[in-house]
Design a protein around this motif. Sequence first.
Motif, mmCIF file in Angstrom:
data_model
loop_
_atom_site.group_PDB
_atom_site.id
_atom_site.type_symbol
_atom_site.label_atom_id
_atom_site.label_comp_id
_atom_site.label_asym_id
_atom_site.label_seq_id
_atom_site.Cartn_x
_atom_site.Cartn_y
_atom_site.Cartn_z
ATOM 1 N N THR A 297 61.314 52.686 50.060
ATOM 2 C CA THR A 297 60.740 51.411 50.485
ATOM 3 C C THR A 297 59.400 51.211 49.818
ATOM 4 O O THR A 297 58.737 52.163 49.436
ATOM 5 C CB THR A 297 60.542 51.350 52.015
ATOM 6 O OG1 THR A 297 59.655 52.402 52.410
ATOM 7 C CG2 THR A 297 61.851 51.465 52.749
ATOM 8 N N SER B 187 56.249 48.059 50.284
ATOM 9 C CA SER B 187 55.842 46.772 50.817
ATOM 10 C C SER B 187 56.933 46.268 51.760
ATOM 11 O O SER B 187 57.296 46.959 52.693
ATOM 12 C CB SER B 187 55.575 45.801 49.663
ATOM 13 O OG SER B 187 55.133 44.568 50.132
ATOM 14 N N LYS B 188 57.487 45.105 51.507
ATOM 15 C CA LYS B 188 58.539 44.567 52.374
ATOM 16 C C LYS B 188 59.933 44.776 51.791
ATOM 17 O O LYS B 188 60.904 44.206 52.272
ATOM 18 C CB LYS B 188 58.310 43.078 52.621
ATOM 19 C CG LYS B 188 58.429 42.217 51.390
ATOM 20 C CD LYS B 188 58.247 40.760 51.731
ATOM 21 C CE LYS B 188 58.531 39.901 50.511
ATOM 22 N NZ LYS B 188 58.574 38.489 50.857
ATOM 23 N N TYR B 189 60.060 45.595 50.764
ATOM 24 C CA TYR B 189 61.325 45.789 50.072
ATOM 25 C C TYR B 189 61.885 47.193 50.293
ATOM 26 O O TYR B 189 61.145 48.160 50.403
ATOM 27 C CB TYR B 189 61.166 45.552 48.573
ATOM 28 C CG TYR B 189 60.744 44.151 48.248
ATOM 29 C CD1 TYR B 189 61.648 43.099 48.321
ATOM 30 C CD2 TYR B 189 59.433 43.871 47.895
ATOM 31 C CE1 TYR B 189 61.258 41.810 48.033
ATOM 32 C CE2 TYR B 189 59.035 42.581 47.613
ATOM 33 C CZ TYR B 189 59.954 41.550 47.687
ATOM 34 O OH TYR B 189 59.566 40.271 47.414
ATOM 35 N N ASP C 181 65.110 42.465 50.627
ATOM 36 C CA ASP C 181 63.939 41.928 51.306
ATOM 37 C C ASP C 181 64.131 42.206 52.792
ATOM 38 O O ASP C 181 65.025 41.637 53.429
ATOM 39 C CB ASP C 181 63.826 40.433 51.037
ATOM 40 C CG ASP C 181 62.567 39.813 51.602
ATOM 41 O OD1 ASP C 181 62.053 40.313 52.631
ATOM 42 O OD2 ASP C 181 62.094 38.823 51.019
ATOM 43 N N ASP D 39 62.081 41.501 55.269
ATOM 44 C CA ASP D 39 61.630 40.426 56.145
ATOM 45 C C ASP D 39 62.748 39.404 56.380
ATOM 46 O O ASP D 39 62.991 38.973 57.497
ATOM 47 C CB ASP D 39 60.415 39.719 55.554
ATOM 48 C CG ASP D 39 59.160 40.567 55.614
ATOM 49 O OD1 ASP D 39 59.122 41.532 56.413
ATOM 50 O OD2 ASP D 39 58.206 40.260 54.879
ATOM 51 N N LYS D 40 63.431 39.035 55.300
ATOM 52 C CA LYS D 40 64.504 38.038 55.388
ATOM 53 C C LYS D 40 65.870 38.660 55.607
ATOM 54 O O LYS D 40 66.835 37.957 55.892
ATOM 55 C CB LYS D 40 64.535 37.199 54.114
ATOM 56 C CG LYS D 40 63.274 36.409 53.898
ATOM 57 C CD LYS D 40 63.340 35.644 52.604
ATOM 58 C CE LYS D 40 62.039 34.909 52.347
ATOM 59 N NZ LYS D 40 62.059 34.249 51.026
ATOM 60 N N GLU E 170 69.650 40.447 50.171
ATOM 61 C CA GLU E 170 69.521 41.109 48.879
ATOM 62 C C GLU E 170 68.586 40.291 48.000
ATOM 63 O O GLU E 170 68.715 39.073 47.886
ATOM 64 C CB GLU E 170 70.886 41.247 48.228
ATOM 65 C CG GLU E 170 70.847 42.032 46.942
ATOM 66 C CD GLU E 170 72.222 42.226 46.327
ATOM 67 O OE1 GLU E 170 72.375 41.917 45.139
ATOM 68 O OE2 GLU E 170 73.116 42.685 47.058
ATOM 69 N N HIS E 171 67.640 40.954 47.361
ATOM 70 C CA HIS E 171 66.644 40.279 46.539
ATOM 71 C C HIS E 171 66.981 40.335 45.052
ATOM 72 O O HIS E 171 66.650 39.432 44.304
ATOM 73 C CB HIS E 171 65.267 40.900 46.796
ATOM 74 C CG HIS E 171 64.141 40.209 46.130
ATOM 75 N ND1 HIS E 171 63.697 38.968 46.533
ATOM 76 C CD2 HIS E 171 63.365 40.566 45.067
ATOM 77 C CE1 HIS E 171 62.693 38.602 45.751
ATOM 78 N NE2 HIS E 171 62.488 39.544 44.857
#
Length: 105
Positions: free
Chosen positions: A53, A55-57, A71, A73-74, A77-78
């Motif tokens: 991990t 940050s937010k990923y 991601d 937070d959402k 898949e980013h």
Amino acid sequence: MALFNDYEILVGTYEEYVIGYKLVSQLKSSTKYDLVQDFTVKAHVGPVRCLTTGSKYAISGGSDEQCKIFDLDKRVEHGVLCHHDGTVSCVATHQPTSHLLTASD
């Protein structure tokens, strides 16, 4: 023990999934916690070999020669990193989380 309320445990499985569990305190006790599954995604076409991990990923590497970026937070898949030759055996972030290092067979 409100210290653990913002933590999540991520695991990768041989069955191609990345699963996230939140620590949720029990109602009658402030020192006991339950693991509640709150994130599940079929990440790879083969076993998940590594996970990190930053940050937010969350980034997972698998035997399908890909790294998947999620991601958290959402809960989507980013992106995908596809330029590996062989199983992705290690992923790591560098602090501050501006760099991602990957290694493959």
